[in-house]
Design a protein around this motif. Structure first.
Motif, PDB file in Angstrom:
ATOM      1  N   UNK A 167       0.834  -1.206   0.000  1.00 20.10           N
ATOM      2  CA  UNK A 167       0.000   0.000   0.000  1.00 20.10           C
ATOM      3  C   UNK A 167       0.870   1.257   0.000  1.00 20.10           C
ATOM      4  N   UNK A 168       1.936   1.235   0.783  1.00 30.42           N
ATOM      5  CA  UNK A 168       2.843   2.384   0.830  1.00 30.42           C
ATOM      6  C   UNK A 168       3.545   2.579  -0.514  1.00 30.42           C
ATOM      7  N   UNK A 169       3.869   1.478  -1.178  1.00 31.80           N
ATOM      8  CA  UNK A 169       4.539   1.569  -2.481  1.00 31.80           C
ATOM      9  C   UNK A 169       3.614   2.213  -3.512  1.00 31.80           C
ATOM     10  N   UNK A 170       2.339   1.842  -3.483  1.00 34.49           N
ATOM     11  CA  UNK A 170       1.364   2.452  -4.398  1.00 34.49           C
ATOM     12  C   UNK A 170       1.237   3.944  -4.107  1.00 34.49           C
ATOM     13  N   UNK A 171       1.156   4.287  -2.811  1.00 32.66           N
ATOM     14  CA  UNK A 171       1.016   5.688  -2.413  1.00 32.66           C
ATOM     15  C   UNK A 171       2.237   6.504  -2.833  1.00 32.66           C
ATOM     16  N   UNK A 172       3.445   5.943  -2.662  1.00 38.07           N
ATOM     17  CA  UNK A 172       4.670   6.650  -3.038  1.00 38.07           C
ATOM     18  C   UNK A 172       4.701   6.914  -4.543  1.00 38.07           C
ATOM     19  N   UNK A 173       4.287   5.931  -5.330  1.00 38.64           N
ATOM     20  CA  UNK A 173       4.274   6.122  -6.788  1.00 38.64           C
ATOM     21  C   UNK A 173       3.341   7.265  -7.171  1.00 38.64           C
ATOM     22  N   UNK A 174       2.172   7.339  -6.540  1.00 37.26           N
ATOM     23  CA  UNK A 174       1.218   8.399  -6.852  1.00 37.26           C
ATOM     24  C   UNK A 174       1.781   9.772  -6.498  1.00 37.26           C
ATOM     25  N   UNK A 175       2.461   9.857  -5.361  1.00 36.84           N
ATOM     26  CA  UNK A 175       3.057  11.127  -4.938  1.00 36.84           C
ATOM     27  C   UNK A 175       4.194  11.530  -5.878  1.00 36.84           C
ATOM     28  N   UNK A 182      -5.957  10.862  -7.916  1.00 37.71           N
ATOM     29  CA  UNK A 182      -6.509  10.355  -9.176  1.00 37.71           C
ATOM     30  C   UNK A 182      -5.550   9.429  -9.902  1.00 37.71           C
ATOM     31  N   UNK A 183      -4.270   9.432  -9.499  1.00 37.74           N
ATOM     32  CA  UNK A 183      -3.315   8.545 -10.151  1.00 37.74           C
ATOM     33  C   UNK A 183      -3.273   7.153  -9.565  1.00 37.74           C
ATOM     34  N   UNK A 184      -4.003   6.921  -8.461  1.00 36.25           N
ATOM     35  CA  UNK A 184      -3.948   5.625  -7.791  1.00 36.25           C
ATOM     36  C   UNK A 184      -4.486   4.501  -8.660  1.00 36.25           C
ATOM     37  N   UNK A 185      -5.576   4.764  -9.384  1.00 37.23           N
ATOM     38  CA  UNK A 185      -6.189   3.690 -10.181  1.00 37.23           C
ATOM     39  C   UNK A 185      -5.253   3.206 -11.286  1.00 37.23           C
ATOM     40  N   UNK A 186      -4.589   4.129 -11.959  1.00 38.90           N
ATOM     41  CA  UNK A 186      -3.695   3.694 -13.041  1.00 38.90           C
ATOM     42  C   UNK A 186      -2.522   2.885 -12.494  1.00 38.90           C
ATOM     43  N   UNK A 187      -2.033   3.247 -11.298  1.00 39.14           N
ATOM     44  CA  UNK A 187      -0.953   2.479 -10.672  1.00 39.14           C
ATOM     45  C   UNK A 187      -1.439   1.077 -10.309  1.00 39.14           C
ATOM     46  N   UNK A 188      -2.658   0.987  -9.804  1.00 41.77           N
ATOM     47  CA  UNK A 188      -3.242  -0.321  -9.477  1.00 41.77           C
ATOM     48  C   UNK A 188      -3.416  -1.165 -10.736  1.00 41.77           C
ATOM     49  N   UNK A 189      -3.867  -0.560 -11.806  1.00 39.45           N
ATOM     50  CA  UNK A 189      -4.060  -1.296 -13.059  1.00 39.45           C
ATOM     51  C   UNK A 189      -2.733  -1.858 -13.557  1.00 39.45           C
ATOM     52  N   UNK A 190      -1.674  -1.037 -13.467  1.00 44.47           N
ATOM     53  CA  UNK A 190      -0.358  -1.493 -13.910  1.00 44.47           C
ATOM     54  C   UNK A 190       0.134  -2.655 -13.044  1.00 44.47           C
ATOM     55  N   UNK A 191      -0.012  -2.512 -11.726  1.00 46.75           N
ATOM     56  CA  UNK A 191       0.509  -3.531 -10.819  1.00 46.75           C
ATOM     57  C   UNK A 191      -0.260  -4.838 -10.846  1.00 46.75           C
ATOM     58  N   UNK A 192      -1.554  -4.765 -11.162  1.00 45.47           N
ATOM     59  CA  UNK A 192      -2.399  -5.969 -11.108  1.00 45.47           C
ATOM     60  C   UNK A 192      -2.746  -6.516 -12.491  1.00 45.47           C
ATOM     61  N   UNK A 220       5.625  -6.713  -5.927  1.00 46.39           N
ATOM     62  CA  UNK A 220       4.649  -6.766  -7.025  1.00 46.39           C
ATOM     63  C   UNK A 220       4.483  -5.373  -7.620  1.00 46.39           C
ATOM     64  N   UNK A 221       4.400  -4.369  -6.760  1.00 49.02           N
ATOM     65  CA  UNK A 221       4.175  -2.997  -7.207  1.00 49.02           C
ATOM     66  C   UNK A 221       5.453  -2.385  -7.777  1.00 49.02           C
ATOM     67  N   UNK A 222       6.564  -2.594  -7.107  1.00 44.56           N
ATOM     68  CA  UNK A 222       7.809  -1.914  -7.509  1.00 44.56           C
ATOM     69  C   UNK A 222       8.594  -2.651  -8.583  1.00 44.56           C
ATOM     70  N   UNK A 223       8.559  -3.976  -8.552  1.00 42.61           N
ATOM     71  CA  UNK A 223       9.424  -4.748  -9.452  1.00 42.61           C
ATOM     72  C   UNK A 223       8.670  -5.643 -10.425  1.00 42.61           C
ATOM     73  N   UNK A 224       7.356  -5.681 -10.307  1.00 43.13           N
ATOM     74  CA  UNK A 224       6.557  -6.433 -11.268  1.00 43.13           C
ATOM     75  C   UNK A 224       6.629  -7.934 -11.118  1.00 43.13           C
ATOM     76  N   UNK A 225       7.077  -8.441  -9.940  1.00 46.93           N
ATOM     77  CA  UNK A 225       7.109  -9.900  -9.759  1.00 46.93           C
ATOM     78  C   UNK A 225       5.706 -10.414  -9.479  1.00 46.93           C
ATOM     79  N   UNK A 226       5.549 -11.727  -9.530  1.00 46.85           N
ATOM     80  CA  UNK A 226       4.227 -12.304  -9.312  1.00 46.85           C
ATOM     81  C   UNK A 226       3.818 -12.208  -7.849  1.00 46.85           C
ATOM     82  N   UNK A 227       2.535 -12.056  -7.573  1.00 49.14           N
ATOM     83  CA  UNK A 227       2.075 -12.047  -6.184  1.00 49.14           C
ATOM     84  C   UNK A 227       2.130 -13.444  -5.581  1.00 49.14           C
ATOM     85  N   UNK A 228       1.826 -13.529  -4.314  1.00 47.98           N
ATOM     86  CA  UNK A 228       1.791 -14.821  -3.619  1.00 47.98           C
ATOM     87  C   UNK A 228       0.390 -15.416  -3.774  1.00 47.98           C
ATOM     88  N   UNK A 229       0.327 -16.688  -4.217  1.00 45.63           N
ATOM     89  CA  UNK A 229      -0.950 -17.372  -4.388  1.00 45.63           C
ATOM     90  C   UNK A 229      -1.095 -18.449  -3.304  1.00 45.63           C
TER      91      UNK A 229
END
Length: 405
Positions: free
Chosen positions: A343-351, A358-368, A389-398
């Motif tokens: 969550x902090x990584x998403x917030x930092x990217x938006x800042x 308003x930039x949060x959704x596009x960051x979420x779309x990219x990460x997911x 997952x957010x910063x380096x684009x690796x796969x999430x934990x399933x």
């Protein structure tokens, strides 16, 4: 086919004035209304009945609603709550008192991009059940120039009210990017200021309250065209803008840039947080004409969103982005969870992108993106989003989750 003409007033049939047909005789709706008044002595127009809402929300109730959808900005929410309450109290509780005339108080919201100006206006309109029209000031031009006429904003409001003129006349108009139409400085171009001071002048008429003729279906006005009349006296105008650079004007007024041994230096924090000290003269120096400022009586400033507030925006509002994505996963019988660092990584990217919330959704779309691609096949799984997952684009934990099975 020949046009229908009213046998009493000789007007032609229009959308807002339908005809009743007889044996080669026609009577328009306006004449029917006039005849009713003559016969029965009715002073009020039977087509226009003021409907007062069942409850008029008080400032604390409005503030509470805003808290559910907008994080932070407490002072701005409080200012807006009082202004909106006074506006609609003026309309619904002061209709028959002719002793004292109460002027309406339009609102100016000043704050960085993505700080919640539009969301505040939309939330208020939704819970007051009034129509709202949102327009960008940079798209507006003076009448007669290529672009969108200022009066077309009223057409948008009427469309939002489903064609109900009375409802539109109690609605809200939000005009964003007002700072982008500040008038030019001393070095004026020889060409006319089509989208700057001219637009501000054009806005004066509708903001202060007047009866405006608008085309029923929008577009440009032209001769021999039918018009609808809208009274803007009770329409609440909320204008917004970032006003980048006005801080320097405020500091100069406060003497922050003066040099000399007697100058008391302010701390960096005090220097940065001067927007709440803004005055009308500062906006005039910025380029907003005094006549327009005089019609925006209430000013509320919004703060830059902090990292902590950005994280709260992700998870706390009733319609937060995280809750929306979790709902999407739930539909496919999967569970979506986020680690705190994600969550902090998403917030930092938006800042860092300086787009605000308003930039949060596009960051979420990219990460997911990848996990959303596989989502239909993740029935019964819990998907855990980590910082990587957010910063380096690796796969999430399933994790196979029995609760979702």
């Amino acid at each position: 086919m020949a046009k229908k003409v009213c046998s009493f007033c000789s007007t032609t049939e229009k959308e807002d004035n339908p005809f009743i047909a007889g044996n080669n005789v026609y009577i328009c709706s306006n004449c029917v209304t006039s005849a009713y008044k003559i016969l029965f002595g009715e002073e009020e127009d039977i087509r226009h009945v003021h409907h007062e809402p069942q409850t008029l929300l008080i400032p604390k109730e409005i503030h509470k609603i805003l808290n559910d959808y907008v994080i932070g900005q407490d002072q701005a929410k409080k200012t807006l709550s009082v202004a909106v309450y006074n506006h609609y109290k003026r309309i619904f509780k002061h209709l028959h008192d002719n002793d004292t005339s109460i002027d309406k108080s339009n609102i100016l919201l000043i704050g960085p991009t993505g700080s919640g100006k539009t969301l505040l206006a939309q939330t208020i309109a939704r819970f007051l059940d009034v129509p709202i029209a949102i327009s960008d000031a940079t798209n507006l031009t003076e009448a007669g120039y290529v672009g969108e006429d200022v009066e077309n904003i009223l057409t948008k409001l009427l469309q939002a009210a489903d064609g109900d003129i009375e409802k539109a006349e109690r609605g809200i108009i939000f005009i964003d990017e007002m700072d982008k139409i500040a008038r030019m400085g001393e070095n004026r171009s020889i060409t006319r200021d089509v989208s700057g001071e001219g637009v501000q002048q054009a806005l004066l008429k509708i903001i202060e309250g007047s009866v405006v003729n608008i085309p029923p279906k929008g577009g440009r006005k032209h001769p021999n065209q039918d018009f609808l009349q809208i009274d803007t006296s009770n329409i609440l105008f909320i204008c917004g803008g970032a006003f980048d650079g006005v801080e320097e004007i405020i500091r100069r007024r406060l003497g922050a840039n003066q040099l000399g041994f007697g100058q008391n230096k302010r701390s960096n924090k005090e220097n940065d947080n001067v927007m709440h000290l803004i005055e009308s003269d500062d906006l005039v120096h910025f380029g907003i004409i005094p006549e327009l400022i005089g019609r925006l009586h209430v000013t509320a400033t919004l703060e830059q969103i902090t990292l902590e507030d950005m994280v709260r925006i992700l998870i706390e509002p009733k319609n937060s982005i995280i809750k929306q994505y979790q709902k999407l996963f739930e539909i496919d019988n999967a569970l979506l969870t986020f680690e705190d660092n994600a969550l902090k990584a998403i917030a930092k990217k938006a800042i860092n992108r300086k787009t605000g919330a308003r930039g949060l959704r596009s960051i979420m779309e990219e990460g997911l993106l990848e996990v959303m691609y596989e989502l239909p096949e993740l029935d019964g799984y819990e998907v855990i989003i980590t910082e990587d997952v957010i910063n380096n684009g690796i796969k999430p934990i399933y994790i196979k989750n029995s609760k979702t099975a």
